[in-house]
Design a protein around this motif. Structure first.
Motif, PDB file in Angstrom:
ATOM      1  N   UNK A   1       1.767   3.534   4.510  1.00 30.89           N
ATOM      2  CA  UNK A   1       3.006   3.278   3.701  1.00 30.89           C
ATOM      3  C   UNK A   1       2.859   3.606   2.272  1.00 30.89           C
ATOM      4  N   UNK A   2       3.678   3.285   1.571  1.00 30.02           N
ATOM      5  CA  UNK A   2       3.617   3.187   0.110  1.00 30.02           C
ATOM      6  C   UNK A   2       3.756   1.882  -0.396  1.00 30.02           C
ATOM      7  N   UNK A   3       2.555   1.203  -0.770  1.00 28.78           N
ATOM      8  CA  UNK A   3       2.416  -0.224  -1.071  1.00 28.78           C
ATOM      9  C   UNK A   3       2.324  -0.087  -2.731  1.00 28.78           C
ATOM     10  N   UNK A   4       2.678  -0.899  -3.290  1.00 28.38           N
ATOM     11  CA  UNK A   4       2.784  -1.099  -4.840  1.00 28.38           C
ATOM     12  C   UNK A   4       2.243  -2.189  -5.424  1.00 28.38           C
ATOM     13  N   UNK A   5       1.419  -2.159  -6.340  1.00 33.61           N
ATOM     14  CA  UNK A   5       0.915  -3.485  -6.755  1.00 33.61           C
ATOM     15  C   UNK A   5       1.830  -4.446  -7.509  1.00 33.61           C
ATOM     16  N   UNK A   6       1.384  -5.637  -7.623  1.00 33.14           N
ATOM     17  CA  UNK A   6       2.206  -6.648  -8.265  1.00 33.14           C
ATOM     18  C   UNK A   6       2.291  -5.948  -9.924  1.00 33.14           C
TER      19      UNK A   6
ATOM     20  N   UNK B   1       4.931 -10.306  -0.623  1.00 35.84           N
ATOM     21  CA  UNK B   1       5.139  -9.065  -0.308  1.00 35.84           C
ATOM     22  C   UNK B   1       6.293  -8.775   0.265  1.00 35.84           C
ATOM     23  N   UNK B   2       7.199  -7.916  -0.194  1.00 37.97           N
ATOM     24  CA  UNK B   2       8.537  -7.527   0.366  1.00 37.97           C
ATOM     25  C   UNK B   2       8.180  -6.003   1.005  1.00 37.97           C
TER      26      UNK B   2
ATOM     27  N   UNK C   1       2.175 -12.348   7.520  1.00 35.32           N
ATOM     28  CA  UNK C   1       1.038 -12.912   6.659  1.00 35.32           C
ATOM     29  C   UNK C   1       1.238 -12.323   5.113  1.00 35.32           C
ATOM     30  N   UNK C   2       1.535 -11.095   5.146  1.00 34.62           N
ATOM     31  CA  UNK C   2       1.621 -10.466   3.900  1.00 34.62           C
ATOM     32  C   UNK C   2       2.987 -11.091   3.075  1.00 34.62           C
TER      33      UNK C   2
ATOM     34  N   UNK D   1      -0.126  -7.231  -4.010  1.00 34.81           N
ATOM     35  CA  UNK D   1       0.791  -6.153  -3.799  1.00 34.81           C
ATOM     36  C   UNK D   1       2.353  -6.966  -4.008  1.00 34.81           C
ATOM     37  N   UNK D   2       3.326  -5.962  -4.189  1.00 36.47           N
ATOM     38  CA  UNK D   2       4.571  -6.443  -4.446  1.00 36.47           C
ATOM     39  C   UNK D   2       5.753  -5.866  -3.359  1.00 36.47           C
TER      40      UNK D   2
END
Length: 384
Positions: free
Chosen positions: A187-192, A328-329, A322-323, A264-265
């Motif tokens: 995936x593409x997971x972006x930090x907070x 996380x969205x 859980x995320x 993550x956000x």
């Protein structure tokens, strides 16, 4: 404070029970008891230990299977190691006893691959990316949008073309692929604190994207506009927290099981490359077994593969739930947005031609594999 004290006491008692069973019945019996929830029951644990001792004593062959994951990981990351143990033992009519070495006990990643290759252990689970340095042809799966979705990956690795073209090259390196494990696409997971959701490649412009050592993945993220930033896996959580990297790309299940939920956000299902695993076996050891035992291990592999496919959506749902609890969205690109990802970095681009000829042998062979990935076979798997 009282609850925390009680929890510590429970954990301490569980540890004492685990060590006691290990001492009397062996490590594998202890982990089977722990996984089945019978650790704290003296009677049930004793029965488990007795059964494991009897199975091991009756077996003609011992098969050590090592993984990097704890047994409970299959709830969100369907590695299926207990299922594989049970299936091998049953499908060989007890002629093979499987000793599990979970949780990185014997190493992880490339270290496990090397131990299988040199015969230190009989089999192991590891990613195809970690397999690639030892059997380069399997790196084909990292070709963006070639087999990124679960169904295309399953179509490919179960196809006649893959087994006839790729497996002989893997066997030449001393390995037998037992079965492939579907986890989910990367995936593409972006930090907070980062900008999300990432909908198209333009949203990745200049983003510091954590990448593993794969040259193919680094090239892909450059093609879609990101700034690839190689970071060792063990250092990745702190790199994301500190802003050394702004995004990363494991599957949803991996993000959860490795503890990224609080940093993550947004997560985008871009489906470029599979975050896939394989169980490999030492070929020389396998070929030394009687034919009926070989057939039993092959059938056990087929059974476990089918169980894995059925488990994928439930594991994903658990990891996402859980995320989500940590804020996380999730975002699924539209059809037109997905086309932009494929146009920017997909396998059809000429930048990938040298990889195709190197890994597949020729452009013609690669096109045969593309057709295989797009042809639905016997197996179905759910896609996010």
């Amino acid at each position: 404070m009282t609850d925390q004290k009680e929890l510590i006491e429970i954990k301490s008692e569980e540890r004492r029970r685990f060590l006691k069973i290990t001492g009397t019945a062996g490590f594998t019996a202890a982990i089977v008891a722990a996984a089945s929830g019978t650790l704290m029951s003296s009677e049930a644990a004793a029965q488990t230990g007795k059964e494991e001792r009897e199975r091991e004593a009756a077996a003609d062959h011992i098969m050590t299977v090592a993984t990097a994951y704890i047994l409970g990981a299959s709830r969100s990351y369907p590695i299926m190691q207990l299922d594989f143990k049970e299936n091998v033992q049953n499908a060989t009519n007890g002629k093979v006893y499987v000793k599990l070495a979970p949780g990185g006990q014997l190493g992880a990643g490339g270290a496990l691959v090397q131990k299988v290759q040199n015969g230190t252990i009989q089999a192991a689970q590891h990613s195809l990316s970690n397999f690639a340095p030892f059997a380069p042809t399997v790196d084909l799966i990292n070709m963006p949008y070639f087999c990124g979705s679960n169904q295309r990956f399953v179509n490919l690795v179960h196809s006649k073309a893959w087994k006839e073209d790729v497996h002989p090259k893997v066997e030449a390196k001393g390995f037998k692929p037992l079965f492939y494990v579907v986890i989910d696409p990367r995936v593409v997971a972006v930090r907070k604190g980062g900008n999300g959701p990432v909908k198209t490649p333009t949203d990745l412009a200049g983003v510091k994207f954590r990448v593993p050592g794969s040259a193919m993945l680094q090239q892909y993220y450059r093609m879609v506009g990101a700034n690839p930033t190689p970071v060792a896996w063990g250092e990745t959580p702190s790199a994301i927290k500190q802003g050394v990297a702004d995004a990363l790309d494991p599957s949803v299940g991996a993000l959860y099981v490795f503890g990224f939920k609080d940093i993550l956000s947004w997560v985008t299902f871009s489906q470029a490359v599979p975050d896939s695993q394989v169980y490999s076996c030492n070929l020389e050891w396998f070929q030394s077994l009687p034919k009926d035992v070989q057939d039993g291990i092959d059938f056990a592999s087929e059974i476990t593969s089918a169980q894995n496919l059925a488990k994928v959506p439930a594991a994903r749902a658990y990891a996402m739930a859980e995320l989500s609890k940590s804020g996380v969205q999730f975002y699924s690109p539209t059809e037109s947005e997905m086309a932009q990802w494929q146009d920017a970095g997909g396998y059809q681009r000429s930048e990938w031609d040298s990889y195709k000829t190197e890994l597949a042998g020729s452009m013609e062979n690669f096109e045969t594999l593309v057709e295989a990935a797009g042809t639905r076979g016997r197996y179905y798997v759910h896609d996010a």
